[in-house]
Design an enzyme around this catalytic site. Sequence first.
Site, PDB file in Angstrom:
ATOM      1  N   GLY A  86       1.821   3.104   2.229  1.00 18.15           N
ATOM      2  CA  GLY A  86       2.749   3.242   3.415  1.00 18.15           C
ATOM      3  C   GLY A  86       4.151   2.741   2.884  1.00 18.15           C
ATOM      4  O   GLY A  86       5.331   3.128   2.952  1.00 18.15           O
ATOM      5  N   HIS A  87       4.211   1.352   2.187  1.00 23.60           N
ATOM      6  CA  HIS A  87       5.082   0.689   1.878  1.00 23.60           C
ATOM      7  C   HIS A  87       6.018   1.625   0.764  1.00 23.60           C
ATOM      8  O   HIS A  87       7.026   1.887   0.666  1.00 23.60           O
ATOM      9  CB  HIS A  87       5.024  -0.639   1.035  1.00 23.60           C
ATOM     10  CG  HIS A  87       4.286  -1.661   1.923  1.00 23.60           C
ATOM     11  ND1 HIS A  87       3.050  -1.991   1.870  1.00 23.60           N
ATOM     12  CD2 HIS A  87       4.714  -2.304   3.097  1.00 23.60           C
ATOM     13  CE1 HIS A  87       2.697  -2.945   3.068  1.00 23.60           C
ATOM     14  NE2 HIS A  87       3.616  -3.353   3.541  1.00 23.60           N
TER      15      HIS A  87
ATOM     16  N   LYS B 177       4.627   2.967  11.755  1.00 17.81           N
ATOM     17  CA  LYS B 177       3.200   2.368  12.446  1.00 17.81           C
ATOM     18  C   LYS B 177       3.904   0.981  13.242  1.00 17.81           C
ATOM     19  O   LYS B 177       2.757   0.947  14.356  1.00 17.81           O
ATOM     20  CB  LYS B 177       2.330   1.931  11.316  1.00 17.81           C
ATOM     21  CG  LYS B 177       1.075   1.449  11.819  1.00 17.81           C
ATOM     22  CD  LYS B 177      -0.127   1.323  10.697  1.00 17.81           C
ATOM     23  CE  LYS B 177       0.078  -0.069   9.766  1.00 17.81           C
ATOM     24  NZ  LYS B 177       0.113  -1.377  10.727  1.00 17.81           N
ATOM     25  N   ASP B 178       4.881   0.403  12.902  1.00 20.86           N
ATOM     26  CA  ASP B 178       5.073  -0.771  13.784  1.00 20.86           C
ATOM     27  C   ASP B 178       6.057  -0.324  14.518  1.00 20.86           C
ATOM     28  O   ASP B 178       7.241  -0.596  14.628  1.00 20.86           O
ATOM     29  CB  ASP B 178       5.493  -1.902  13.165  1.00 20.86           C
ATOM     30  CG  ASP B 178       4.367  -2.410  12.243  1.00 20.86           C
ATOM     31  OD1 ASP B 178       3.319  -2.771  12.603  1.00 20.86           O
ATOM     32  OD2 ASP B 178       4.234  -2.629  10.798  1.00 20.86           O
TER      33      ASP B 178
ATOM     34  N   GLN C 277       6.826 -15.174  12.242  1.00 23.36           N
ATOM     35  CA  GLN C 277       6.266 -14.159  13.111  1.00 23.36           C
ATOM     36  C   GLN C 277       4.687 -14.280  13.293  1.00 23.36           C
ATOM     37  O   GLN C 277       4.030 -13.434  13.705  1.00 23.36           O
ATOM     38  CB  GLN C 277       6.687 -12.785  12.269  1.00 23.36           C
ATOM     39  CG  GLN C 277       6.095 -12.238  11.179  1.00 23.36           C
ATOM     40  CD  GLN C 277       6.733 -11.041  10.541  1.00 23.36           C
ATOM     41  OE1 GLN C 277       8.018 -11.141  10.174  1.00 23.36           O
ATOM     42  NE2 GLN C 277       5.967 -10.181  10.673  1.00 23.36           N
TER      43      GLN C 277
ATOM     44  N   GLN D 138       8.401  -2.633  16.647  1.00 26.56           N
ATOM     45  CA  GLN D 138       9.113  -3.249  15.551  1.00 26.56           C
ATOM     46  C   GLN D 138      10.304  -2.662  15.337  1.00 26.56           C
ATOM     47  O   GLN D 138      11.609  -3.122  15.465  1.00 26.56           O
ATOM     48  CB  GLN D 138       8.270  -3.835  14.295  1.00 26.56           C
ATOM     49  CG  GLN D 138       9.170  -4.203  13.176  1.00 26.56           C
ATOM     50  CD  GLN D 138       8.388  -4.814  12.064  1.00 26.56           C
ATOM     51  OE1 GLN D 138       7.934  -5.788  12.039  1.00 26.56           O
ATOM     52  NE2 GLN D 138       8.286  -4.153  10.959  1.00 26.56           N
TER      53      GLN D 138
ATOM     54  N   HIS E 117       0.952  -1.216   0.135  1.00 19.71           N
ATOM     55  CA  HIS E 117      -0.073   0.023  -0.046  1.00 19.71           C
ATOM     56  C   HIS E 117       1.023   1.155  -0.059  1.00 19.71           C
ATOM     57  O   HIS E 117       2.231   1.059  -0.060  1.00 19.71           O
ATOM     58  CB  HIS E 117      -0.898  -0.139   1.191  1.00 19.71           C
ATOM     59  CG  HIS E 117      -0.253  -0.238   2.402  1.00 19.71           C
ATOM     60  ND1 HIS E 117       0.568   0.714   2.893  1.00 19.71           N
ATOM     61  CD2 HIS E 117      -0.489  -1.355   3.306  1.00 19.71           C
ATOM     62  CE1 HIS E 117       1.031   0.291   4.314  1.00 19.71           C
ATOM     63  NE2 HIS E 117       0.252  -0.962   4.690  1.00 19.71           N
TER      64      HIS E 117
ATOM     65  N   SER F  65      -2.799  -0.088   6.143  1.00 24.06           N
ATOM     66  CA  SER F  65      -2.146  -1.486   6.767  1.00 24.06           C
ATOM     67  C   SER F  65      -2.835  -2.400   5.798  1.00 24.06           C
ATOM     68  O   SER F  65      -4.005  -2.140   5.240  1.00 24.06           O
ATOM     69  CB  SER F  65      -2.905  -1.706   8.214  1.00 24.06           C
ATOM     70  OG  SER F  65      -2.886  -3.136   8.315  1.00 24.06           O
TER      71      SER F  65
ATOM     72  N   ARG G   2      -3.828  -5.068   6.684  1.00 20.93           N
ATOM     73  CA  ARG G   2      -4.832  -5.661   7.158  1.00 20.93           C
ATOM     74  C   ARG G   2      -6.529  -4.780   7.071  1.00 20.93           C
ATOM     75  O   ARG G   2      -7.573  -5.420   7.250  1.00 20.93           O
ATOM     76  CB  ARG G   2      -4.820  -5.892   8.642  1.00 20.93           C
ATOM     77  CG  ARG G   2      -3.618  -7.102   8.969  1.00 20.93           C
ATOM     78  CD  ARG G   2      -3.420  -7.447  10.229  1.00 20.93           C
ATOM     79  NE  ARG G   2      -2.837  -8.712  10.391  1.00 20.93           N
ATOM     80  CZ  ARG G   2      -1.157  -8.816  10.536  1.00 20.93           C
ATOM     81  NH1 ARG G   2      -0.653  -7.793  10.678  1.00 20.93           N
ATOM     82  NH2 ARG G   2      -0.762  -9.973  10.796  1.00 20.93           N
TER      83      ARG G   2
END
Length: 295
Positions: free
Chosen positions: A35-36, A149-150, A60, A153, A33, A185, A187
Amino acid sequence: MDIYTTIAAWRAARADWTAAEGIGCVPTMGYLHAGHLSLVHLARAQNRRVVVSIFVNPLQFGPAEDFAAYPRDTPRDLALLEAAGVDAVFMPSPAEMYPPGFATSVTLHGPLVERLEGARRPGHFAGVATVVTKLCTIMQPTQVYFGQKDAQQVAVVRRFVADLNLPVQIVVGSIMREPDGLALSSRNVYLAPAQRQAALVLHRALATARAALANGEQDAEAIRATMRAVVASEPLATLDYADVVDPATFAPLVVVQPPALLALVAQVGPPHLLDNYLWRADGTWDVGETAPATE
Ligand code: PAF
């Protein structure tokens, strides 16, 4: 754009690239998306060579999680990466990354991997640390790109990259948002229209907490209660956690002063959605950016 599915083929190609040119790597699990793509554009601007990995990492995902159902659309991903000017894509199979007999894990210890996402998803960060370590040693980039966002991580990756002396620089891109504030996301595809609307409560809760901080509130427990109350006002959302933490260690704060991370996870429909605001050490905020309409 060249596509590599084996480590040997990638290594043969990588041998022609010198680190001095700058090699930016964007690790992804695909289903790309905006974001990537913002990370890909950042890598493109900062490096002579850009390589993206697409690998849905089984390590994961927990036993009750959505590994098999994780959304995948490789043809679309490859078209987006080609259009973004990526030089190479590394997309190994699980057997290529974890052949029979594979027995090694990169495991961190302590609150950074035990709190929040670490508590909600036991084993998750060992899976991330193991695959990112492998990707760094296989791909040998000079810079590796992750999304804010993560946030946990990001903190975990910074920790093991420092601890293991991996010779890469970590670059973090802001959260990308829809115009109404929803954090992008992979998801989000699971959200029905009413759930998609309800999911805006995360951004609202973070904005309310930030406003309270701007009005002088410093008590971390009061900020947590503020976020909890906003999420509770949305019947379709179930809070996983609302916390205010040190962005590097994820230790909970008592008094909120920068640097601080407002971290929120709530379940809306099937997915657990993550969002956060970062109050940087210099007092400025990273609350994310609206994604370009074209992506
Ligand atoms: O953030 C992700 O998409 C994944 O955790 C990553 C970094 C690609 C490792 O599998």
